[in-house]
Design a protein around this motif. Structure first.
Motif, PDB file in Angstrom:
ATOM      1  N   SER A  44       8.873   9.062  -4.415  1.00  0.00           N
ATOM      2  CA  SER A  44       7.476   8.677  -4.640  1.00  0.00           C
ATOM      3  C   SER A  44       7.111   8.570  -6.116  1.00  0.00           C
ATOM      4  N   ASN A  78       0.865  -1.185   0.000  1.00  0.00           N
ATOM      5  CA  ASN A  78       0.000   0.000   0.000  1.00  0.00           C
ATOM      6  C   ASN A  78       0.899   1.231   0.000  1.00  0.00           C
ATOM      7  N   GLN A  79       1.181   1.774  -1.183  1.00  0.00           N
ATOM      8  CA  GLN A  79       2.180   2.830  -1.310  1.00  0.00           C
ATOM      9  C   GLN A  79       1.571   4.217  -1.036  1.00  0.00           C
ATOM     10  N   ASP A  80       1.140   4.352   0.208  1.00  0.00           N
ATOM     11  CA  ASP A  80       0.556   5.606   0.687  1.00  0.00           C
ATOM     12  C   ASP A  80       1.445   6.126   1.817  1.00  0.00           C
ATOM     13  N   LYS A  81       1.712   7.415   1.818  1.00  0.00           N
ATOM     14  CA  LYS A  81       2.646   8.002   2.778  1.00  0.00           C
ATOM     15  C   LYS A  81       2.185   7.821   4.211  1.00  0.00           C
TER      16      LYS A  81
END
Length: 240
Positions: free
Chosen positions: A89, A46-49
């Motif tokens: 990112s 889950n490439q969310d900050k």
């Protein structure tokens, strides 16, 4: 490869740390590093900050730290990961595998059993099954030139992974390249650093020889008869 590196650094350190397994407490820096690795592993799903930062706090809470050390590590780790995310990112490889483990693959180099776990495998070409292998490092990259050069422990780690991949009958990819990815900025340069290499046949032969020689000495308990000049003279085991 961590066992190999420890032995080459100091056989006495290997004896106490890896064979006798004398207990020792993790430092605040090591606890933070473990939590950073755990967060980055989860981040690939889950490439969310915010997810990344929340997972870091989750993993840090699993470490044994005083309230003060936890607060310090949490603050530093969040800053490190925020900066790392903002830097990369736009270039994250979305096709990646996290924490690939060779533990149950029965990998051997001649009669030497090999195992290891790779932080990240980036799939560069799915049809040709070509990958780049990545190992995360925390700490100051500006001070790691010795570890990165040929013969250094980080260089050896990447070459070891190539040997591991090539000798596994179950690893389904072809390892084209490998890199050390420093998660923290350099303290002097204030820059992020990645160390990427394409491993040569000469590199492989050097590390294969080291693996066989060290394994032979360990099996024969040769290090129990070493004189002091074979030890580093600097680690805690040499100084106590």
């Amino acid at each position: 490869v961590s066992n190999l590196n420890t032995y080459l650094e100091c056989p006495k350190k290997f004896y106490y740390k890896n064979l006798l397994r004398v207990p020792s407490a993790k430092t605040k820096s090591l606890c933070m590093g473990t939590a950073v690795h755990g967060a980055l592993q989860d981040f690939l799903k889950n490439q969310d900050k915010e997810f990344l930062l929340n997972r870091f706090e989750y993993h840090l809470k699993r470490e044994i730290l005083s309230k003060t050390d936890f607060k310090d590590a949490l603050q530093k780790g969040r800053k490190v990961l925020e900066d790392y995310h903002d830097e990369y990112s736009s270039t994250f490889n979305r096709e990646s595998l996290a924490e690939y483990n060779f533990k149950n693959q029965n990998v051997f180099l001649d009669d030497v059993p090999l195992t290891g776990q790779i932080d990240k495998i980036e799939i560069l070409d799915r049809s040709k099954k070509i990958v780049n292998v990545v190992d995360y490092k925390t700490g100051n990259p500006d001070s790691k030139s010795t570890d990165l050069k040929k013969g250094g422990k980080y260089w050896r780690q990447l070459v070891f992974y190539k040997i591991l991949c090539e000798n596994s009958k179950e690893f389904p990819y072809k390892m084209l390249s490998a890199e050390i990815d420093f998660v923290e900025r350099g303290r002097a340069t204030n820059a992020f650093k990645k160390f990427k290499i394409q491993i040569t046949d000469e590199d492989l032969e050097i590390v294969k020889t080291e693996i066989k020689d060290v394994y032979g000495e360990i099996k024969n308990l040769s290090f129990l008869n070493f004189t002091e000049d074979r030890f580093c003279g600097e680690c805690e085991w040499c100084l106590t």
